[in-house]
Design a protein around this motif. Structure first.
Motif, short mmCIF file in Angstrom:
data_model
loop_
_atom_site.label_atom_id
_atom_site.label_comp_id
_atom_site.label_asym_id
_atom_site.label_seq_id
_atom_site.Cartn_x
_atom_site.Cartn_y
_atom_site.Cartn_z
N LEU A 82 0.86 -1.18 0.00
CA LEU A 82 0.00 0.00 0.00
C LEU A 82 0.90 1.24 0.00
CD1 LEU A 82 -2.72 1.37 0.21
CD2 LEU A 82 -2.67 1.03 2.69
N ASP A 83 1.35 1.62 -1.19
CA ASP A 83 2.18 2.82 -1.29
C ASP A 83 1.89 3.52 -2.62
OD1 ASP A 83 5.00 0.64 -1.95
OD2 ASP A 83 3.57 1.50 -3.37
N GLY A 84 2.55 4.64 -2.84
CA GLY A 84 2.28 5.47 -4.00
C GLY A 84 2.87 4.98 -5.30
N ARG A 85 3.53 3.81 -5.27
CA ARG A 85 4.12 3.31 -6.52
C ARG A 85 3.12 2.59 -7.40
NH1 ARG A 85 8.90 -0.40 -4.95
NH2 ARG A 85 7.31 -1.14 -3.47
N VAL A 86 1.94 2.32 -6.89
CA VAL A 86 0.89 1.67 -7.67
C VAL A 86 -0.32 2.59 -7.67
CG1 VAL A 86 1.68 -0.68 -7.25
CG2 VAL A 86 0.12 0.40 -5.63
N ALA A 91 -3.96 6.55 -5.28
CA ALA A 91 -5.27 7.16 -5.15
C ALA A 91 -5.71 7.24 -3.69
CB ALA A 91 -6.29 6.37 -5.97
N LEU A 92 -5.41 6.18 -2.92
CA LEU A 92 -5.78 6.18 -1.51
C LEU A 92 -4.97 7.21 -0.73
CD1 LEU A 92 -6.15 2.35 -0.94
CD2 LEU A 92 -7.97 4.05 -0.71
N MET A 93 -3.67 7.34 -1.06
CA MET A 93 -2.84 8.31 -0.36
C MET A 93 -3.25 9.74 -0.71
SD MET A 93 0.86 6.40 -0.72
CE MET A 93 1.74 7.70 0.14
N ARG A 94 -3.60 9.94 -1.99
CA ARG A 94 -4.04 11.28 -2.40
C ARG A 94 -5.48 11.58 -1.97
NH1 ARG A 94 -2.05 12.44 -8.58
NH2 ARG A 94 0.01 11.50 -8.47
N LEU A 137 -10.51 1.83 2.53
CA LEU A 137 -10.94 0.43 2.37
C LEU A 137 -10.24 -0.23 1.19
CD1 LEU A 137 -14.80 0.45 2.95
CD2 LEU A 137 -13.01 -0.22 4.52
N GLY A 138 -10.08 0.51 0.11
CA GLY A 138 -9.49 -0.09 -1.09
C GLY A 138 -9.77 0.79 -2.29
N ALA A 139 -9.80 0.17 -3.48
CA ALA A 139 -9.98 0.96 -4.70
C ALA A 139 -10.71 0.12 -5.75
CB ALA A 139 -8.64 1.44 -5.25
N LEU A 140 -11.53 0.83 -6.55
CA LEU A 140 -12.18 0.25 -7.73
C LEU A 140 -11.39 0.67 -8.96
CD1 LEU A 140 -14.55 -0.98 -9.40
CD2 LEU A 140 -15.66 1.26 -9.22
N ILE A 141 -11.05 -0.30 -9.81
CA ILE A 141 -10.26 -0.02 -11.02
C ILE A 141 -11.05 -0.49 -12.23
CG2 ILE A 141 -8.12 -0.48 -12.26
CD1 ILE A 141 -6.78 -0.90 -9.55
N LEU A 142 -11.16 0.40 -13.25
CA LEU A 142 -11.85 0.06 -14.50
C LEU A 142 -10.87 0.20 -15.66
CD1 LEU A 142 -15.21 2.00 -14.00
CD2 LEU A 142 -14.74 -0.39 -13.51
#
Length: 765
Positions: A82-86, A91-94, A137-142
């Motif tokens: 869970l870091d800014g490299r992905v 998106a979660l950090m921002r 919680l997480g992220a949705l990716i499309l």
């Protein structure tokens, strides 16, 4: 993202409502994730999607659900840190969504992503972070196969979907965790059943009792029944005091008076138990040393916390009057009793949270349904005040008595454009009608300036108006109404009764006002489109009338010119030399061409200015009449037809349409090839599709659209006669009949012109 209107199209609104309804009934996290993915993929036509969730340690991301990707496909979306490299971690950090609309944009932002994962980036990608109670919680990716410009409507749809999905996911997890904990606790109690014979009744109470204080009284009685030498009390914190809520009947009145009045939270043994969060058993206890002056020294004491969410919610205290050492059996029984309290506290809190979340979902759904129902008959409405009025009616129907206002800025004053309900004071109404001053009306100024809702549980009387006018007002809520991200008004709900605005109230108001903003954007778009259509219709009518008048008025001078040119040729041609006769011939030819041009212009303008009703017309008969009239042109050529249907048409215009298309097929012939023109028709859905095919010179594809534009010619008049209006007339006739016209052609082989017409209504499939 594209700068298009943020009006939410009906299809997205329906999908969003359907998704919210489905989320409200989802029972497991897996069901919630499936709803989020299928709704997002279907709404935006994405090729694939994935949901990555933060792991239990909060340091990594795990792929929990995938749709669209082939099984075991090597994609970019994999478990990882869970870091800014992905993108998901970034998106979660921002704390904001990321959109990559063009090929290569994702790789440019994360150059090592493909190499690290072994996957291949999609052409376009959207990454939406998911939060619940400010917790990631997480992220949705499309993923998209083609470049995709994310409109503000799509962004709003995705933000709302992920927000609702986060609430539903949290609810499902809470339910799942609760069930697991209850199962674990029940199993643990069953293991101790042999040692806790008398605990059966209490355990049954734990299973159905939802009132912690009531169960605490049962717990006290259970301890007394099994350990008669032990007194017990249950405390809950109120401010800086622990106050007894239940106690055993053997306690002395002075002790009861002291513990119900409250024990200071700093009392050593109480504070130590809270600090450790674990039971504390002591074989000797000096009340005076603990600061409790009326109590006597006890042989043994015990303090057991009931903890939920890392916070001590209650204390269960036990004591003996004589010297005593706690046995394992006694401690086990007391622990089991308190464990029951703990379970009930957990269930009560979980149930309360679930009830709140379900109420919010239900309230949001009801608000959306209510607003959609009330505005259904306003689909073509362009007056924004009608939508505001409906929104006010929806809100007031869900709240206690009060009134609603809608303010917009009018120079230096706030103007009340729409009002529903009586304000309850004539002076207040006059003040509102006069328009409060901008900058001196906090209830309106704050939401307008900040763009955020402003809820007042206790209305600040005198802050907006003279205090004596609003003595009957107790609560107020003011929410900004935005259009394309810009505040355009302030929606205010005022209540006469006292009310603390609950989360459900806020959800209802924010949902209705958000829907109002979308409705106002749609109304503005409808009004703009209507104005443009009216302007276009007026412009077309003026142009058609101009063409008709101009063409009609040109007839007389053209006839005079050609007539006098003919007289000159007949009477004086012998007096003219070769050059003069050539000039005279140019005048005659030009006059004849001008006459044809004017005639064609008149025909073009009459398509709409001289309309006859559309009646059932036999195309066979019209075709045959056209061929007879074109007999001179048809000489030596083959003009044939298949059986043609009956259509709804203006027979005279249909005649003109077939004549122009057949004449074109005969005119643009290939040298040395006998011209052939064939007309056929076949059913195309609810229409008849006609085809006029010739074997002429053909047309290059780049000219297919151009040839239907008036005055557009592909050949000079020295090659082929014509004015460049015939096919434009055909297009106008077909469109007037509600059809379409287009062309397919192969240079050197021929051309087929297609057009569609309405059947006469008696067609049998």
């Amino acid at each position: 993202m594209s700068g298009a209107s943020t009006t939410l199209p009906p299809s997205l609104s329906e999908r969003l409502l359907s998704a919210i309804e489905t989320l409200s009934t989802a029972q497991t996290p897996e069901e919630v994730l499936d709803v989020i993915l299928s709704s997002a993929l279907g709404a935006l036509n994405a090729i694939a999607g994935a949901v990555l969730l933060v792991d239990s340690r909060g340091t990594g991301l795990e792929v929990k659900r995938v749709q669209g990707h082939e099984e075991k496909a090597q994609t970019l979306w994999q478990d990882g840190p869970l870091d800014g490299r992905v993108p998901a971690g970034d998106a979660l950090m921002r704390r904001q969504p990321l959109f990559f609309e063009r090929r290569g944009a994702l790789n440019q932002a994360y150059p090592e992503l493909e190499e690290r994962t072994g996957g291949v980036a999609a052409v376009a990608t959207a990454v939406l972070p998911m939060f619940l109670d400010d917790r990631p919680l997480g992220a949705l990716i499309l993923d998209f196969r083609e470049p995709h410009e994310f409109t503000l409507q799509e962004v709003r749809f995705l933000r709302t979907l992920t927000a609702q999905g986060a609430v539903a996911l949290g609810r499902a997890r809470l339910q799942q965790d609760l069930e697991a904990r209850v199962a674990a606790r029940t199993a643990e109690l069953e293991e101790q059943r042999a040692a806790l014979d008398a605990f059966v009744v209490y355990k049954e109470a734990v299973g159905h009792e939802s009132d912690v204080r009531a169960l605490a009284g049962q717990a006290v009685r259970t301890v007394r029944a099994n350990l008669p030498h032990v007194s017990a009390a249950y405390y809950e914190r109120e401010g800086n005091l622990w106050k007894a809520q239940a106690w055993s009947e053997d306690m002395a009145p002075e002790v009861v008076a002291e513990i119900t009045a409250g024990v200071d939270v700093r009392t050593p043994n109480y504070a130590e138990t809270v600090r450790s969060g674990t039971p504390l058993f002591k074989d000797g206890w000096d009340g005076a040393a603990q600061g409790l002056s009326r109590t006597v020294s006890h042989g043994a004491t015990g303090f057991l916390p009931t903890v939920y969410g890392g916070e001590t919610r209650g204390l269960f205290a036990v004591e003996t009057r004589h010297a005593h050492s706690w046995t394992e059996r006694e401690q086990s029984l007391i622990r089991a009793v308190v464990r029951g309290l703990h379970l009930t506290l957990e269930r009560t809190e979980q149930t309360r949270r679930l009830a709140i979340q379900n109420a919010e979902l239900e309230a949001r759904t009801q608000a959306l349904e209510g607003f959609a129902h009330l505005t259904r008959d306003l689909t073509d409405q362009s007056d924004p005040r009608a939508f505001v009025k409906r929104a006010q009616e929806v809100v007031l129907s869900l709240l206690p008595s009060g009134y609603a206002l809608y303010y917009g800025r009018d120079g230096g004053r706030w103007r009340n454009w729409v009002q529903t309900g009586d304000v309850g004071h004539s002076g207040l109404q006059a003040f509102i009608d006069a328009g409060p001053l901008v900058g001196e009306t906090p209830t309106v100024d704050i939401p307008w300036t900040t763009g955020q809702p402003f809820f007042q549980d206790t209305y600040a009387q005198g802050s907006d108006t003279p205090a004596e006018m609003v003595q009957h007002v107790n609560a107020a809520a003011a929410l900004p109404v935005s259009r394309r991200g810009e505040v355009m008004g302030v929606f205010i709900a005022v209540l006469f009764e006292k009310r603390a605005w609950s989360r459900t109230d806020r959800v209802v108001l924010e949902t209705v006002v958000g829907s109002l903003g979308l409705a106002l954007e749609r109304a503005e778009s409808v009004a703009l489109l209507e104005r443009r259509n009216q302007e276009l219709a007026r412009s077309n009518a003026e142009l058609e009338q101009f063409a008709y008048v101009a063409s009609h008025d040109l007839q007389a001078p053209i006839r005079a010119m050609t007539s006098f040119a003919g007289l000159l040729e007949r009477r004086y041609s012998d007096r003219l030399d070769g050059r003069g006769q050539a000039y005279l011939q140019h005048i005659v030819d030009g006059g004849e061409h001008m006459k044809r041009l004017v005639d064609d212009l008149l025909t073009f303008s009459r398509v709409h200015t001289q309309q006859r009703p559309l009646l059932p017309t036999e195309v066979d008969a019209v075709f045959d009449a056209v061929v007879r009239r074109l007999e001179a042109e048809v000489d030596g050529a083959r003009v044939t037809r298949s059986r043609l249907p009956v259509v709804l048409a203006d027979a005279q215009q249909l005649d003109q349409l077939l004549q122009n298309l057949i004449s074109n097929g005969l005119k643009y012939r290939r040298e040395g090839v006998t011209p052939e023109v064939h007309v056929r028709a076949e059913r195309d859905g609810e229409l008849w599709r006609f085809a006029v095919r010739d074997n002429g010179i053909g047309i290059e594809p780049q000219y297919f659209e151009r040839i239907f534009v008036i005055f557009q010619r592909l050949h000079g008049r020295e090659e082929y006669e014509g004015t460049g209006i015939g096919l434009a007339v055909c297009k106008k006739i077909v469109e007037r009949h509600g059809g379409q016209i287009w062309m397919e052609s192969t240079p050197g082989e021929g051309t087929t012109c297609y057009f569609t017409l309405q059947p006469d209504g008696n067609f049998q499939q």
